[in-house]
Design an enzyme around this catalytic site. Structure first.
Site, short mmCIF file in Angstrom:
data_model
loop_
_atom_site.label_atom_id
_atom_site.label_comp_id
_atom_site.label_asym_id
_atom_site.label_seq_id
_atom_site.Cartn_x
_atom_site.Cartn_y
_atom_site.Cartn_z
CG ASP A 98 -2.44 0.73 1.40
OD1 ASP A 98 -2.63 1.47 0.17
OD2 ASP A 98 -2.58 -0.27 1.16
CG ASP A 201 -4.72 5.65 1.30
OD1 ASP A 201 -5.86 4.45 1.16
OD2 ASP A 201 -4.35 6.13 1.72
CD GLU A 258 -9.17 5.00 -1.37
OE1 GLU A 258 -9.87 4.45 -0.59
OE2 GLU A 258 -8.32 5.27 -0.73
CG HIS A 330 -9.05 -2.38 3.84
ND1 HIS A 330 -8.68 -2.01 2.38
CD2 HIS A 330 -8.55 -0.68 4.22
CE1 HIS A 330 -8.29 -0.40 2.14
NE2 HIS A 330 -8.27 -0.37 3.72
CG ASP A 331 -11.56 1.92 3.47
OD1 ASP A 331 -11.06 1.31 4.57
OD2 ASP A 331 -10.50 2.33 2.08
O1 TEU Z 1 -9.48 5.23 2.34
C1 TEU Z 1 -9.53 6.52 1.36
C2 TEU Z 1 -11.28 6.65 1.45
O2 TEU Z 1 -11.88 6.44 2.75
C3 TEU Z 1 -12.18 7.44 0.94
O3 TEU Z 1 -13.14 6.66 0.95
C4 TEU Z 1 -12.44 8.62 1.20
O4 TEU Z 1 -13.38 8.78 2.05
C5 TEU Z 1 -12.62 9.60 -0.42
O5 TEU Z 1 -12.33 9.15 -1.05
C6 TEU Z 1 -13.98 9.91 0.25
O6 TEU Z 1 -14.94 10.87 -1.31
C7 TEU Z 1 -8.40 5.25 2.15
C8 TEU Z 1 -7.83 3.61 3.15
O7 TEU Z 1 -8.77 2.40 2.23
C9 TEU Z 1 -8.54 3.73 4.34
O8 TEU Z 1 -8.43 2.49 4.84
C10 TEU Z 1 -7.94 5.00 4.47
O9 TEU Z 1 -8.46 5.05 6.30
C11 TEU Z 1 -7.97 5.89 4.14
O10 TEU Z 1 -7.64 6.33 3.07
C12 TEU Z 1 -7.02 7.44 5.15
O11 TEU Z 1 -5.59 5.94 5.13
#
Ligand code: TEU
Ligand code: CA
Length: 561
Positions: A98, A201, A258, A330-331
């Site tokens: 990651d 990320d 992501e 995981h989210d």
């Molecule tokens: O996730 C990013 C995240 O939470 C997205 O849903 C973000 O809120 C979106 O761009 C807004 O519309 C990553 C990881 O997968 C997560 O586990 C972490 O908590 C987060 O980044 C912070 O590093």
């Protein structure tokens, strides 16, 4: 479209903390993963993404990195990591880490130095502003885990710093070329070690709209979602292009971004032939029905919505590149708990959902436990919840006037803990995950849902995923499964999700009956072979099939006549 080494692969996400604990401290670790490499090989996957294992206070479970060049002792040592890379290589498995570079931890040396001397070199590594208590903040953006994106800079009552996520995750200032160079150096250090690439990320957040400005508040707290700022920020792709040029492209690395809310015209620059990433995740399904008010206001996803979102994503990228297809990570809640209506989460339904996703054009990404149909784990009170996002959403729901029971309902539907409960290896205590006390309790259904049991059962979810992966790896079908065009079939037929995969030589028809009653589907041709079936039989008569509830099949059709 150029052919790339990773196109035909199948990927698997490991959440290390919950995968396998080798030393009984209740925390999954690298040695646990090393011990399961043969398992991953047996399953048939090729690319393994590890969620963060770097040194971290774990305020956001490792997405808050305090040292990019070290392994957190709870996960192991750098020797373990080297061994993991070597053992993976022996098995022809690609390890992907990651890459968390929108922010670091507030315990990273850069931030500690910034706090010591905000006007010095490291002060410019972050977004720090002068601010006297009581004055208005520079902008009304809400952090992803609640509250303002601004917090007081420790030791400096007259200064604040920006964090799009938790206050222990200060945003790195990508406008500063020194920051970018330090990041590229770190990326190359890891690639030199033999890493195959990265999952990248929260990357869209690295470009801020400056100068800061307010957007209309979308909740009673007077703040606004960061999405408004992101929609108005331009130039993220230029940062990413520079990063790719200085790092990934030099190694032919595999990268999965992501990426949320990219601008449509930027898509080719994201994942086209010379894109900044190899691929990016398709989140169109995961964000369905998302409410600006929070989890409590989010309606369940229907089959029709799911189908439409998948097909729209496919259409969007068909001429450009490949998406990473997921039902969970995981989210997210467990896909089977989220996309299958409550009370109908049968083995057949789990296989149907997995099959429909897996056969899409793109790169299938399985999340640990998905291959055995793991489900959400319910909590009865907020005290049992670890996830910082769920704790915030609980408050949001209470503030909106919901009862604690209703607020817990919302938490149980969306908590990130759902997918983070330990992997269910067998029916021994703690599901065989740990000999100590797991950091997060195992799902009590492990006595029924576990790998050991599913190995023995030819009709298990696990054996079904193995068949899907084997089909993707079968030289006789690889071309159509990997590269074949996707064309929706009868998209207007309610609760039928169906599509063709077509290559010059072959036509596959994928059919899923997304409901708990039978459904007839006309056939556009003659069946040559039933390649995959989640049930034992398939009722056919003149020119149609009658699909049982949740039946899923992949058919090879005779050549188009
Ligand atoms: O996730 C990013 C995240 O939470 C997205 O849903 C973000 O809120 C979106 O761009 C807004 O519309 C990553 C990881 O997968 C997560 O586990 C972490 O908590 C987060 O980044 C912070 O590093
Ligand atoms: Ca451990």
């Amino acid at each position: 479209m150029e052919r790339k080494w990773w196109h035909g692969k199948t990927a698997y996400q490991i959440y290390p903390k919950s995968f396998m604990d080798s030393n009984g401290d209740g925390i999954g670790d690298l040695r646990g993963i090393i011990g399961k490499l043969d398992y991953l090989k047996e399953l048939g996957v090729d690319i393994v993404w590890l969620s963060p294992i770097y040194c971290s206070p774990l305020a956001d479970q490792g997405y808050d990195i305090s040292d990019y060049y070290a392994i957190d002792p709870r996960f192991g040592t750098m020797e373990d990591m080297d061994e993991l890379l070597a053992e993976a290589k022996k098995r022809d498995l690609h390890i992907v880490m990651d890459l968390v570079v929108n922010h670091c931890s507030d315990e990273h040396i850069w931030f500690r130095k910034a706090c010591e001397d905000p006007d010095g070199k490291y002060g410019k590594y972050f977004y720090i502003e002068d601010h006297r208590p009581g004055d208005p903040l520079p902008c009304n953006w809400r952090s992803a885990f609640g509250g303002s994106v601004w917090s007081p800079l420790p030791g400096h009552p007259d200064k604040i710093y920006l964090h799009i996520f938790h206050r222990k995750q200060p945003d790195l200032n990508w406008e500063n070329p020194e920051v970018r160079q330090d990041i590229y150096k770190m990326i190359n250090w890891w690639l030199d070690k033999g890493l195959s690439g990265f999952r990248v990320d929260a990357i869209i957040n690295i470009k801020k709209r400056l100068p800061y400005e307010d957007y209309p508040a979308d909740r009673a707290d007077g703040l606004c979602s960061i999405e408004y700022m992101l929609a108005n920020a331009h130039g993220v792709i230029d940062f990413l292009d520079e990063m790719a040029e200085n790092t990934f492209r030099r190694y032919d690395a595999f990268t999965a971004g992501e990426v949320f809310h990219e601008k449509p015209e930027d898509l080719p620059r994201f994942i086209g032939d010379r894109g900044v990433f190899s691929s990016m995740f398709d989140f169109a399904e995961t964000i369905l029905n998302q409410s600006p008010l929070g989890w409590y206001d989010t309606k369940p996803v229907t089959a029709e919505q799911y189908k439409a979102a998948c097909f729209a994503s496919q259409k969007r990228v068909e001429q450009v590149g490949f998406l990473c297809n997921i039902i969970e990570n995981h989210d997210e809640p467990r896909g089977v708990s989220h996309y299958i209506p409550a009370g109908q989460c049968t083995v057949a339904a789990k296989k149907m959902l997995g099959g429909l996703n897996f056969m899409l054009r793109g790169l299938p990404f399985l999340y640990q436990g998905q291959e055995i149909g793991m489900e959400n784990r319910r909590c009865t009170s907020i005290e049992e919840v670890d996830d910082i996002s769920a704790r915030d959403e609980y408050k949001v729901a209470l503030d909106a006037g919901l009862t604690p029971e209703q607020a817990m309902e919302a938490v149980n539907r969306f908590s990130r803990d759902n997918a983070r409960s330990p992997f269910q290896w067998d029916s021994s205590p703690n599901a065989g995950f740990s000999e100590g006390t797991p950091w997060l309790p195992v799902n009590p259904n492990y006595t029924e849902i576990n790998l050991a049991a599913q190995r023995e059962d030819p009709d298990s979810v696990w054996n079904f995923y193995r068949k899907l992966i084997a089909l993707r790896n079968d030289p006789a079908y690889r071309e159509v499964v990997v590269y074949g065009a996707l064309e929706p079939y009868m998209p207007e037929q309610t609760n039928l999700m169906a599509y063709f995969r077509r290559s010059a030589e072959q036509t596959l028809l994928v059919l899923g009956n997304y409901q708990n009653t039978p459904q007839r589907a006309a056939l556009p041709g003659t069946i040559r072979t039933v390649l995959i079936n989640n049930l034992h039989t398939l009722q056919q008569d003149d020119g149609s099939v009658c699909l049982e509830p949740w039946q899923f099949v992949v058919l090879e059709l005779e050549d188009r006549s």
